[in-house]
Structures are given as structure tokens and as C-alpha cells.
Design a protein around this motif. Structure first.
Motif, PDB file in Angstrom:
ATOM      1  N   UNK A   1      36.697 -42.991  32.169  1.00  0.00           N
ATOM      2  CA  UNK A   1      36.744 -42.466  33.543  1.00  0.00           C
ATOM      3  C   UNK A   1      35.388 -42.002  34.067  1.00  0.00           C
ATOM      4  N   UNK A   2      34.516 -41.534  33.181  1.00  0.00           N
ATOM      5  CA  UNK A   2      33.199 -41.059  33.616  1.00  0.00           C
ATOM      6  C   UNK A   2      32.367 -42.157  34.254  1.00  0.00           C
ATOM      7  N   UNK A   3      32.688 -43.416  33.922  1.00  0.00           N
ATOM      8  CA  UNK A   3      31.906 -44.511  34.483  1.00  0.00           C
ATOM      9  C   UNK A   3      32.226 -44.751  35.966  1.00  0.00           C
ATOM     10  N   UNK A   4      33.221 -44.032  36.480  1.00  0.00           N
ATOM     11  CA  UNK A   4      33.532 -44.082  37.915  1.00  0.00           C
ATOM     12  C   UNK A   4      33.001 -42.834  38.629  1.00  0.00           C
ATOM     13  N   UNK A   5      32.307 -41.980  37.877  1.00  0.00           N
ATOM     14  CA  UNK A   5      31.796 -40.713  38.421  1.00  0.00           C
ATOM     15  C   UNK A   5      30.285 -40.813  38.598  1.00  0.00           C
ATOM     16  N   UNK A   6      29.806 -40.631  39.812  1.00  0.00           N
ATOM     17  CA  UNK A   6      28.375 -40.799  40.087  1.00  0.00           C
ATOM     18  C   UNK A   6      27.504 -39.790  39.338  1.00  0.00           C
ATOM     19  N   UNK A   7      28.080 -38.680  38.930  1.00  0.00           N
ATOM     20  CA  UNK A   7      27.313 -37.699  38.158  1.00  0.00           C
ATOM     21  C   UNK A   7      27.044 -38.185  36.733  1.00  0.00           C
ATOM     22  N   UNK A   8      27.911 -39.065  36.250  1.00  0.00           N
ATOM     23  CA  UNK A   8      27.875 -39.460  34.844  1.00  0.00           C
ATOM     24  C   UNK A   8      27.532 -40.929  34.588  1.00  0.00           C
TER      25      UNK A   8
ATOM     26  N   UNK B   1      18.970 -49.553  19.967  1.00  0.00           N
ATOM     27  CA  UNK B   1      17.774 -49.342  20.772  1.00  0.00           C
ATOM     28  C   UNK B   1      18.017 -48.805  22.164  1.00  0.00           C
ATOM     29  N   UNK B   2      19.187 -48.244  22.411  1.00  0.00           N
ATOM     30  CA  UNK B   2      19.527 -47.733  23.739  1.00  0.00           C
ATOM     31  C   UNK B   2      19.015 -46.306  23.940  1.00  0.00           C
ATOM     32  N   UNK B   3      19.153 -45.836  25.167  1.00  0.00           N
ATOM     33  CA  UNK B   3      18.819 -44.463  25.566  1.00  0.00           C
ATOM     34  C   UNK B   3      17.320 -44.161  25.540  1.00  0.00           C
ATOM     35  N   UNK B   4      16.488 -45.173  25.711  1.00  0.00           N
ATOM     36  CA  UNK B   4      15.037 -44.961  25.661  1.00  0.00           C
ATOM     37  C   UNK B   4      14.569 -43.961  26.713  1.00  0.00           C
TER      38      UNK B   4
ATOM     39  N   UNK C   1      28.200 -38.281  29.484  1.00  0.00           N
ATOM     40  CA  UNK C   1      27.462 -37.707  30.601  1.00  0.00           C
ATOM     41  C   UNK C   1      26.416 -38.634  31.182  1.00  0.00           C
ATOM     42  N   UNK C   2      26.367 -39.881  30.679  1.00  0.00           N
ATOM     43  CA  UNK C   2      25.481 -40.895  31.273  1.00  0.00           C
ATOM     44  C   UNK C   2      26.080 -42.273  31.022  1.00  0.00           C
ATOM     45  N   UNK C   3      25.458 -43.290  31.577  1.00  0.00           N
ATOM     46  CA  UNK C   3      25.987 -44.651  31.503  1.00  0.00           C
ATOM     47  C   UNK C   3      26.149 -45.118  30.060  1.00  0.00           C
ATOM     48  N   UNK C   4      27.262 -45.753  29.770  1.00  0.00           N
ATOM     49  CA  UNK C   4      27.510 -46.315  28.448  1.00  0.00           C
ATOM     50  C   UNK C   4      26.759 -47.639  28.306  1.00  0.00           C
TER      51      UNK C   4
END
Length: 270
Positions: free
Chosen positions: A148-155, A213-216, A131-134
Motif C-alpha cells: 500500500x505504501x507504493x500508492x502513497x506519495x510520502x513513501x 546494489x540498491x538504495x545508493x 518508507x521509500x520506493x521498493x
């Protein structure tokens, strides 16, 4: 084995199966997929004794693990015995023993869902937020673009579908054995494990957060406490892996009363 030799996914002896596992995981674990798995697997309608579940892990080798090719029950006993050897609390010893037990999902899983012995991409491996950028801290980040979510502006933004600072407990993680066992125990009426144990179970595979250390942008103050808990547990989850073989029956006399203390004597509903 020295610590630096663990989790080296670029080592020459890491099997092609490990890399292929992560390719499939990154491609298939979308936000919608995770919602479907929650609905499908979190029905809590399969009663099974704790020790029966443990014995079933004699039949499962975690294909995502570059360090160990033994049945998963061996890793659980190794972790628990290391925690026990250092005199840590009994609830933490039990947590070490059961932390991967959600992998019994393979008993009723399917190849299509990635929850079977043959296809494990929906059951094991490092998890990430859907649901957010990897982030690039994922294992084999070159596979992120396959989702596929990485092509979706919502995700595909840093915060995606979430509020900034919402905290770990409000995020949807890739489906796997951590979340499954957490939800099963959360539903278990006799569960008396402390919050720290539940944190260890739920987030021990969330490496892009606790090691990368991601998702800060999504974290809150409580998550700093979670991080300390996970780093403490990680010493026993990761650095105890070896080729030493245990027999579950040989350690039951020690762990059975602890399990009864924190989980009761009845079946757990999976």
C-alpha cells in the motif's frame, strides 16, 4: 552444492510456500506496520537463557529459505562451524551461531503479525527499506505493487521519508529477526560483541542492498565498510548450507565460554 545453486527462486523445486511468503511480506510490511512491531516486540521483558533460545529453534523451519528445510538451529551450527574451521575470531564464531536467533520471536508471535510458525512473513526472508520506493532487486519484484505504501506519495519516491545520504543506521527496514536480535543485544547490558558482529546480525538479510546494489541514494561512507563486513559474513551464512545434521549439545563445550565472554552468564531479555 555449488554457489550458483543457492537462492534460485525460479528453480522448479522451489515450493509455492516460498513465493507465497514473499507475496504476503511485500503486501503487509508497510512503514506503519514496522512502527507497530517495534512498539509491540521491543519491550525486553522476557528473560531467557541463550541456550534455551537456541534449543527452541529446533522447532522452527524457515519457510522463506529455498535452500534448506532443516530446523533453523542446524543452519546456525553449520555457519558457526564453518567460521571456526577457518580460524576466524571467536566473536565471529559466536555471531555465526546466534545470527538468526531473533526467530525465537515465534514463541510469542502471532499469525496476524506474521511472526508465528504458521505465518512467518514478519519474521524471516530478505528485508527491504520501508518508507521509500521498493527496488526491483527485491525477490519477486512483481509483488512490490501490492504494498500500500507504493500508492502513497510520502513513501513511494527513491528517498521517501529519508534524507539523501543518511546512512543505513537511520533507515527503517522491514520487520524481522535481524532487527529484533540486534535490538535485543543492543539492550543487553553484558553485550561485549564488537561493532562488526552487530552489523552482521542487523543487515545479513538485507539482500537488495548488499547483493542487489540498491538504495545508493541513501547510503553514506560508513556503509561501504558495512558492505565489506556483510560480504565476508555472507560466505558463511549462505554457502555453508547442507543436509549435515549437528547436535547442539556436541558443540556447547566450545561455544559456551565464548558466549560467556561476550554476552555474560545471565539471561537475555527478549
Amino acid at each position: 552444492m555449488e554457489e550458483k545453486t543457492f537462492r534460485n527462486y525460479e528453480a522448479p523445486d522451489v515450493s509455492a510456500a516460498v513465493k507465497e511468503h514473499y507475496r504476503k511480506m511485500r503486501k503487509n510490511q508497510t512503514y506503519d506496520y514496522v512502527q507497530r512491531m517495534h512498539k509491540k516486540y521491543l519491550k525486553f521483558d522476557k528473560p531467557m537463557d541463550l541456550w534455551e533460545a537456541m534449543r527452541h529453534l529446533n522447532s522452527l523451519i524457515d519457510v522463506s529459505d529455498p535452500d534448506l528445510d532443516l530446523p533453523n538451529v542446524q543452519h546456525l551450527i553449520q555457519s558457526a562451524e564453518a567460521i571456526r574451521a577457518e580460524g576466524r575470531p571467536d566473536w565471529m564464531q559466536l555471531t555465526g551461531l546466534i545470527h538468526d536467533l531473533g526467530k525465537v520471536m515465534f514463541l510469542w508471535g502471532s499469525d496476524e503479525d506474521g511472526t508465528s510458525q504458521a505465518e512467518q512473513w514478519g519474521m524471516v526472508g530478505d528485508v527491504f527499506v520501508v518508507g521509500c520506493k521498493l527496488p526491483d532487486s527485491c525477490v519477486y519484484p512483481e509483488f512490490n505493487a501490492l504494498n500500500p505504501d507504493m500508492q502513497n506519495e510520502d513513501y513511494n519516491t527513491v528517498t521517501g521519508v529519508y534524507e539523501k545520504g543518511c546512512g543505513l543506521d537511520n533507515l527503517e527496514l522491514a520487520w524481522g529477526h535481524d532487527e529484533y536480535l540486534y535490538q535485543v543485544l543492543n539492550n543487553h547490558e553484558d553485550n561485549k560483541l564488537p561493532e562488526e558482529a552487530m552489523v552482521m546480525i542487523r543487515y545479513h538479510s538485507f539482500y537488495p542492498w548488499h547483493s542487489g546494489g540498491s538504495y545508493q541514494e541513501l547510503l553514506n561512507e560508513k556503509d561501504q565498510e558495512y558492505l565489506e563486513i556483510i560480504k565476508d559474513f555472507n560466505k558463511y551464512d549462505l554457502y555453508t548450507k547442507s543436509q549435515k545434521i549437528y547436535d547442539l549439545e556436541d558443540v556447547l563445550d566450545h561455544y559456551r565460554p565464548i558466549a560467556e565472554k561476550y554476552l555474560g552468564t545471565g539471561p537475555i531479555y527478549w
